[in-house]
Design a protein around this motif. Structure first.
Motif, short mmCIF file in Angstrom:
data_model
loop_
_atom_site.label_atom_id
_atom_site.label_comp_id
_atom_site.label_asym_id
_atom_site.label_seq_id
_atom_site.Cartn_x
_atom_site.Cartn_y
_atom_site.Cartn_z
N GLU A 130 -29.75 -60.00 -36.93
CA GLU A 130 -29.14 -61.09 -36.17
C GLU A 130 -29.12 -62.33 -37.05
O GLU A 130 -30.17 -62.91 -37.33
N ASP A 163 -31.15 -65.85 -41.33
CA ASP A 163 -31.59 -64.74 -40.48
C ASP A 163 -32.19 -65.30 -39.19
O ASP A 163 -32.12 -66.50 -38.92
N ARG A 164 -32.80 -64.45 -38.41
CA ARG A 164 -33.33 -64.87 -37.12
C ARG A 164 -34.59 -65.71 -37.27
O ARG A 164 -35.12 -66.23 -36.27
N ARG A 242 -27.16 -64.67 -27.30
CA ARG A 242 -27.69 -64.86 -28.64
C ARG A 242 -27.30 -66.22 -29.20
O ARG A 242 -27.96 -66.71 -30.14
N ARG A 245 -29.82 -69.19 -29.71
CA ARG A 245 -30.72 -69.31 -30.86
C ARG A 245 -30.01 -69.82 -32.10
O ARG A 245 -30.55 -69.71 -33.21
#
Length: 289
Positions: A130, A163-164, A242, A245
């Motif tokens: 993600e 990235d996450r 999502r 975030r």
């Protein structure tokens, strides 16, 4: 009588035309290149300054100044050592800048980023499944290539994929007059992992059917809120969760802007500015070890 003091020269003379009788006059002769810009008289002796002295004022040489021939010049050994030290430091700085330019041309910093990201992914500290994409604007006041005009003036865009955890997976710089939709595929040219993200989350600027189709060929699902002008809805509301975030990529740019060198592009060559962006990303990755 003449006494040396630092890089100047003190001359005591009773014959100069000053009104106070029985007092000496102090003549300080300073090199022209070190003379102050204020209180400089006009004429041939532009490096000479005068002030009155008073009875009882010490007139001898300063302690530690040492004796020297008045005609030997205004630059003493201490000043020569200071100039030599400054020249050596300047030479070292020039050598560091040349080495940095060589690293940018040979993409050494990019190779270091690739090794760091793959190492962190192997250790489980980086998750690319993600990822988040966004761009920020940096004004360009030094001129050069890869600069585009905008309403905010001439500048560049710093495009990043994180990235996450908010760690950089791709950083690149582009002219500011290009739309972000057209830069997504170019950003993957600077991608530092072999495995591409499963979900790529961006803001409304990345809402494009053509971009969605291009990314699906690489098994990447683009998630972006619809623009207000879109008539056909294509995004699933569950996937848009999502998007909450996406602050992770904004935090990355906040970290990046702590580096004052990146707030304004002063470099003439775009590769040098990209090198500074990559160097800032390296410092973020090194903190994970």
């Amino acid at each position: 009588h003449a006494y040396p003091i630092s890089n100047s020269q003190i001359i005591l003379s009773p014959n100069l035309p000053f009104p106070a009788p029985g007092t000496y006059s102090l003549v300080i002769t300073v090199p022209l290149r070190h003379a102050a810009t204020t209180r400089r008289p006009m004429g041939e002796q532009s490096g000479t300054f005068y002030r009155r002295t008073y009875p009882g004022e010490p007139t001898g040489p300063q302690a530690g100044a040492g004796a020297r021939d008045p005609g030997s010049g205004a630059v003493d050994s201490e000043h020569r050592r200071a100039v030599a030290h400054a020249a050596a430091v300047l030479s070292q700085l020039q050598m560091v800048h040349r080495r940095f330019q060589q690293w940018c041309e040979r993409e050494v910093l990019r190779d270091i980023l690739t090794q760091l990201t793959n190492t962190l992914r192997h250790e489980g500290a980086l998750d690319e499944r993600e990822s988040f994409i966004d761009a920020t604007f940096a004004a360009a006041k030094g001129g050069g290539d890869a600069i585009g005009p905008t309403r905010r003036g001439k500048g560049v865009k710093i495009l990043a994929i994180v990235d996450r955890h908010g760690l950089p997976l791709s950083v690149s710089t582009h002219a500011a007059n290009h739309h972000e939709v057209t830069l997504v595929q170019l950003s993957f040219n600077f991608y530092m992992l072999e495995a591409k993200p499963e979900y790529l989350i961006g803001d409304r600027a990345y809402d494009s059917d053509r971009l969605d189709d291009d990314l699906k060929q690489d098994d990447v699902n683009m998630i972006a809120p619809h623009r207000s002008t879109r008539k056909l809805k294509t995004q699933d509301g569950r996937h848009l969760r999502r998007y909450q975030r996406r602050w992770l990529v904004e935090r990355f740019f906040a970290w990046l802007q702590w580096k004052r060198r990146l707030l304004i592009r002063w470099e003439y060559y775009a590769t040098n500015f990209l090198g500074f962006v990559q160097l800032a990303s390296i410092t973020m990755l090194l903190k994970q070890f």
